[in-house]
Design a protein around this motif. Structure first.
Motif, PDB file in Angstrom:
ATOM      1  N   SER A   1       1.174  22.572   8.662  1.00 27.11           N
ATOM      2  CA  SER A   1       0.858  21.939   9.932  1.00 27.11           C
ATOM      3  C   SER A   1       1.781  20.744  10.163  1.00 27.11           C
ATOM      4  O   SER A   1       2.189  20.468  11.278  1.00 27.11           O
ATOM      5  N   VAL A   2       2.125  20.042   9.076  1.00 24.79           N
ATOM      6  CA  VAL A   2       3.047  18.914   9.195  1.00 24.79           C
ATOM      7  C   VAL A   2       4.437  19.412   9.566  1.00 24.79           C
ATOM      8  O   VAL A   2       5.095  18.867  10.462  1.00 24.79           O
TER       9      VAL A   2
ATOM     10  N   LEU B   1       4.732   9.887   9.946  1.00 23.68           N
ATOM     11  CA  LEU B   1       5.345  10.938  10.761  1.00 23.68           C
ATOM     12  C   LEU B   1       5.809  10.380  12.104  1.00 23.68           C
ATOM     13  O   LEU B   1       6.898  10.691  12.587  1.00 23.68           O
ATOM     14  N   ASN B   2       4.961   9.522  12.704  1.00 20.40           N
ATOM     15  CA  ASN B   2       5.360   8.907  13.970  1.00 20.40           C
ATOM     16  C   ASN B   2       6.619   8.068  13.787  1.00 20.40           C
ATOM     17  O   ASN B   2       7.521   8.097  14.614  1.00 20.40           O
TER      18      ASN B   2
ATOM     19  N   SER C   1      -5.315  12.490  13.848  1.00 21.23           N
ATOM     20  CA  SER C   1      -4.096  12.211  13.092  1.00 21.23           C
ATOM     21  C   SER C   1      -3.600  13.443  12.339  1.00 21.23           C
ATOM     22  O   SER C   1      -2.586  13.397  11.675  1.00 21.23           O
TER      23      SER C   1
ATOM     24  N   ASP D   1      -2.798   9.506   2.659  1.00 19.63           N
ATOM     25  CA  ASP D   1      -3.975   9.916   3.422  1.00 19.63           C
ATOM     26  C   ASP D   1      -3.586  10.300   4.837  1.00 19.63           C
ATOM     27  O   ASP D   1      -2.584   9.813   5.356  1.00 19.63           O
ATOM     28  N   VAL D   2      -4.416  11.124   5.486  1.00 23.25           N
ATOM     29  CA  VAL D   2      -4.014  11.633   6.800  1.00 23.25           C
ATOM     30  C   VAL D   2      -3.728  10.544   7.824  1.00 23.25           C
ATOM     31  O   VAL D   2      -2.796  10.668   8.612  1.00 23.25           O
ATOM     32  N   SER D   3      -4.508   9.476   7.832  1.00 19.37           N
ATOM     33  CA  SER D   3      -4.261   8.482   8.873  1.00 19.37           C
ATOM     34  C   SER D   3      -2.936   7.766   8.614  1.00 19.37           C
ATOM     35  O   SER D   3      -2.207   7.412   9.540  1.00 19.37           O
TER      36      SER D   3
ATOM     37  N   GLN E   1      -0.474   9.170   6.851  1.00 15.90           N
ATOM     38  CA  GLN E   1       0.500  10.239   7.064  1.00 15.90           C
ATOM     39  C   GLN E   1       0.941  10.267   8.520  1.00 15.90           C
ATOM     40  O   GLN E   1       2.132  10.366   8.828  1.00 15.90           O
ATOM     41  N   ALA E   2      -0.030  10.132   9.422  1.00 11.03           N
ATOM     42  CA  ALA E   2       0.296  10.143  10.847  1.00 11.03           C
ATOM     43  C   ALA E   2       1.222   8.978  11.198  1.00 11.03           C
ATOM     44  O   ALA E   2       2.159   9.132  11.974  1.00 11.03           O
ATOM     45  N   GLN E   3       0.957   7.797  10.604  1.00 16.47           N
ATOM     46  CA  GLN E   3       1.822   6.644  10.881  1.00 16.47           C
ATOM     47  C   GLN E   3       3.259   6.930  10.456  1.00 16.47           C
ATOM     48  O   GLN E   3       4.212   6.629  11.179  1.00 16.47           O
TER      49      GLN E   3
ATOM     50  N   LEU F   1       1.423  11.398  17.297  1.00 17.73           N
ATOM     51  CA  LEU F   1       0.199  11.534  16.519  1.00 17.73           C
ATOM     52  C   LEU F   1      -0.596  10.257  16.627  1.00 17.73           C
ATOM     53  O   LEU F   1      -0.048   9.165  16.586  1.00 17.73           O
TER      54      LEU F   1
ATOM     55  N   SER G   1       0.849  -1.200   0.000  1.00 18.71           N
ATOM     56  CA  SER G   1       0.000   0.000   0.000  1.00 18.71           C
ATOM     57  C   SER G   1       0.882   1.248   0.000  1.00 18.71           C
ATOM     58  O   SER G   1       2.093   1.156   0.181  1.00 18.71           O
TER      59      SER G   1
END
Lengths: 313, 321
Positions: A210-211, A188-189, B257, A180-182, A184-186, B269, A150
Motif C-alpha cells: 500500500s505504501v 512519506l509526505n 494516515s 508507526d503509521v502516523s 510513517q505518513a509524516q 497523507l 524519536s
C-alpha cells in the motif's frame, strides 16, 4: 537517452558458495530498468528476493558481477566515488542503527560533505542546519545525539544526511517499515514534498504494497533475484499480469478487485532456496497456475503494453 | 459465554523516576469463540495489557482492577503455581518474532513436548509423540516427520511461527493471544498464517485476541476492535462500523494516515502531528488533546470518561459525527 536518467542494464550479482568454485547464489539476475528524473520506482518482493542486494549493488557497497549502471549516459564504472556519491545516496531501514551514536546530529548530516568536499566546519554546520529545517527538524537540535530523537526524527536525520551532497537519486531501503503509521505518513509526505522541490528520483524499496502504491510511478516486482513484472504502478496494481504479482496483491489485503480476491492460494508458502533454485520458472513451485512447461522452460522477460513480464502463461 | 472480563484494569510500574501508569481504566470482555482486534501505535499499552492477562509482567509492575477474570478464575488472586496452570494450558500466546521466541537449543519436538508434559501430565510418551505429529499437520508444516528433529535455525520465519502456533494450541486453549503474529513475516506468509489462525479458531472454538498495528489486517479478520492510545481504550466496537465511520479523532487520524485507505496518489497523507504523551507527566485532560484537530477549550482540563452508545464505546468530549 533522457537526460539525468539512471539506466541499469542486465545487472547481475552472484555470490560464490563456500567450498565450491562453480556454484553461485544468484542474488540478482538480469535486472534492467530506467529511472527518469523526478520519478519513483517502487521495488517489492518477499525477503530474499534481491531487493536489498539491488540497493547495495547500485550504491557500490557490493561489487556487481555483470551489467552496467549509468547516470546521464556516464557509466558508474568510470565515475569517481566522489561523483558517484554526489549522484546517488541511500536512506536505510533502521534509523537508529544507521546513525553513529557518538556523533551529534549535525556531524552525522555533514559528514558526507566534510569527506567529499573542502568546506570548513562552520559552513558544514550551517548547511546541516539548513537541511534540518528542510526535513522538518528544528535547527536548535543540531547538537543533540541520535538517541535523543524519536524514530520519525531519526529517519528525518537519515534523509538530511542523504541530501547534503545534492544527489539526483535517493535509494530508500524500507524507509518507513520501522515506524508507526502516523509517523510513517509524516515521512512519506516529507519524501513527496522533497521530490517535488528538488526534482529527486527515488528507488523506493518496501514490502508494504500500500505504501509502494502510494509512492511509486513505476513498480518492479522481484522474485528470487529476477524481475517478475515491471511497469507503470497504477497499471500493475489495477491489472497485474504475473501470478506472483496477483498473489502479493491478494495477500496485501489492498486490492478491491474480485479477480484478485478470488485468485487461488499459493501451493507452498516457502520461498525456494536460492542456493538451489527451481528449474524453469523460479515461481513454478508455488504458482497455482503452473503448467508442465513452467517446470523446464525459463521464461524470458517479455514486453507487452509497456510492461515487462516474465511468465510463460 | 463471556470468557474474559477486565473491568477498570490499571497497570503501573515502579521506576526510578516514580510510579508511572502505563494502562488505566481499561475495560473489555471477550466472548467464547470471538476474535477481538487491538490496535494502536507503539507504547499505547497493547502488549502490556496482554502481558498482564498472561501474568508475565516484571516484578516492578502493579496490576489492579475491579474485575479481571478468565473462565471464572480471578486472575488477580493467582500465585505463580496458579498462573502456570493457566498459561500455556487454557491460555496460549504467540509472539511477534517467532525466530526469537523459540529456544535455539531444542528441537521442534522437544519444545512442543515440554508444553504437553507440563499441561497434560496424564498423556503417555507415545500419546504425546502422536499428538505432536498431529499438531504439526494441523498447522500445515510440510513433511512434519522430518521437521520433528529440526532446530529453530533450520526453519524459515513462517515455519517458526507455525511451530509457535502449534505450541500455543497444543492444549486446546480457550483463549489465544496473538501479539503482532505476522508483523515479522512477508505478506504471502502473513496471509497463510492468518488463514491458519482462522481455521484453527473454527475447529477448536477458541477466542482470539489479535494485536496488530496494521489496520488493514485487523479489519479483515476481526468482528470487534478496540483502539488504544496512551494506555487507554479510546474507541471500541464493531470493526466494520468503526473503520467506515470512526468517531474518535485519533481513530480517524490513524485510518487517514494509511495509504491503502486513500483513493488517489495526489492526496497528501493525513499525519497526526506531535508525539504520544510522556507517561511520567500525563496531561490532565484528554490524553490525545495535544495532537487532536478537533479539540476545544475544556479538552485540556477535564479527562473524558467512557461513554457507550449502541455497541460503540468512546472516550472523547467531542466525537466526530
Amino acid at each position: 537517452m533522457t537526460a539525468n536518467s539512471l539506466l541499469v542494464q542486465n545487472l547481475k550479482k552472484f555470490y560464490p558458495v563456500k567450498g565450491s568454485s562453480e556454484k553461485f547464489v544468484k542474488a540478482l539476475n538480469d535486472v534492467s530498468f530506467t529511472l527518469p528524473p523526478n520519478t519513483t520506482l517502487g521495488i517489492v518482493g518477499e525477503s530474499g528476493c534481491g531487493k536489498s542486494t539491488l540497493a547495495k549493488t547500485l550504491m557500490g557497497l557490493e561489487d556487481k558481477t555483470h551489467g552496467s549502471i549509468s547516470f546521464n549516459d556516464n557509466s558508474f564504472d568510470n565515475m569517481s566515488n566522489k561523483v558517484k556519491y554526489e549522484t546517488m545516496q541511500m536512506v536505510f531501514q533502521d534509523p537508529l542503527d544507521s546513525l553513529n551514536p557518538r556523533k551529534k546530529a549535525w556531524e552525522i548530516i555533514a559528514d558526507p560533505l566534510l569527506i567529499n568536499s573542502k568546506v570548513s566546519k562552520t559552513e558544514a554546520l550551517k548547511k546541516a542546519q539548513e537541511l534540518m529545517a528542510k526535513v522538518g527538524l528544528r535547527p536548535e537540535q543540531s547538537h543533540k545525539y541520535p538517541h535523543m530523537f524519536s524514530g520519525g526524527q531519526r529517519q528525518r536525520l537519515g534523509i538530511a544526511r542523504a541530501l547534503i551532497l545534492n544527489p539526483k537519486v535517493l535509494i530508500l531501503d524500507e524507509p518507513v517499515s520501522a515506524l508507526d503509521v502516523s509517523v510513517q505518513a509524516q515521512i512519506l509526505n516529507l519524501l513527496k514534498e522533497l521530490q517535488k522541490d528538488l526534482g529527486l528520483s527515488y528507488i523506493f524499496i518496501s514490502h508494504d504494497l500500500s505504501v509502494v502504491n502510494y509512492m511509486a510511478d513505476d513498480i518492479m516486482v522481484m522474485y528470487l533475484g529476477r524481475v517478475a513484472e515491471y511497469g507503470n504502478a497504477d497499471k500493475v496494481f489495477n491489472n497485474p499480469y504475473h501470478p506472483y504479482t496477483k498473489t502479493l496483491l491478494k495477500s496485501g489485503h489492498i486490492s478491491q478487485s474480485e479477480e484478485i480476491k478470488s485468485f487461488p492460494k499459493l501451493i507452498s508458502s516457502e520461498l525456494p532456496s536460492p542456493l538451489n533454485p527451481p528449474t524453469g520458472c523460479a515461481f513454478h513451485t508455488r504458482c497455482p497456475l503452473a503448467k508442465d512447461e513452467c517446470h523446464s522452460i525459463l521464461p524470458e522477460v517479455e514486453s507487452k503494453n509497456e510492461r515487462s513480464v516474465s511468465c510463460l502463461l | 459465554m463471556t470468557l474474559l472480563v477486565a473491568k477498570n484494569l490499571q497497570i503501573q510500574f515502579k521506576t526510578k523516576k516514580g510510579i508511572i501508569t502505563a494502562v488505566r481504566d481499561v475495560s473489555f470482555s471477550v466472548e467464547s469463540g470471538e476474535t477481538l482486534g487491538v490496535v494502536g501505535e507503539s507504547g499505547c499499552g497493547k502488549s502490556i495489557t496482554n502481558m498482564a492477562l498472561m501474568g508475565l509482567l516484571p516484578d516492578n509492575a502493579i496490576v489492579t482492577a475491579d474485575t479481571l477474570s478468565f473462565n471464572g478464575v480471578d486472575l488477580l488472586s493467582l500465585n505463580e503455581k496458579g498462573w502456570q496452570d493457566i498459561r500455556g494450558g487454557q491460555m496460549g500466546m504467540i509472539f511477534q518474532d517467532p525466530m526469537n521466541s523459540l529456544n535455539p537449543c531444542y528441537t521442534v519436538e522437544q519444545q512442543i513436548n515440554e508444553v504437553l508434559e507440563i499441561h497434560c501430565p496424564e498423556m503417555t510418551k507415545e500419546q504425546r509423540a502422536e499428538k505432536i505429529l498431529s499438531l504439526l499437520v494441523d498447522v500445515g508444516i510440510p513433511a512434519p516427520k522430518e521437521r520433528l528433529s529440526a532446530y529453530p535455525h533450520e526453519l524459515s520465519g513462517g515455519m517458526s511461527q507455525r511451530v509457535m502456533i502449534a505450541m500455543a494450541i497444543a492444549c486446546n486453549p480457550k483463549l489465544l493471544i496473538a501479539d503482532e503474529p505476522t508483523t515479522a513475516l512477508d505478506v504471502t506468509v502473513q496471509q497463510q498464517i492468518l488463514e491458519l489462525l482462522e481455521k484453527l479458531q473454527n475447529d477448536h472454538g477458541m477466542s482470539v485476541i489479535f494485536v496488530s498495528h496494521d489496520l488493514s489486517v485487523v479489519k479483515d479478520i476481526t468482528k470487534k476492535i478496540q483502539v488504544m492510545y496512551a494506555g487507554e481504550i479510546i474507541e471500541s466496537g464493531i470493526t466494520k462500523t468503526i473503520i467506515s465511520n470512526p468517531e474518535h479523532p485519533y481513530t480517524k487520524g490513524l485510518l487517514d494516515s494509511i495509504p491503502s485507505f486513500h483513493d488517489t496518489k495526489d492526496d497528501v497523507l493525513f499525519s497526526i502531528p506531535g508525539l504520544v504523551p510522556d507517561l511520567h507527566s500525563r496531561p490532565k485532560g484528554c490524553q490525545f488533546e495535544g495532537r487532536c484537530f478537533n479539540k476545544k477549550d475544556d479538552c485540556s482540563s477535564s479527562w473524558p470518561t467512557i461513554t457507550q452508545k449502541d455497541d460503540r464505546v468512546l472516550r472523547c468530549h467531542y466525537p466526530l459525527k
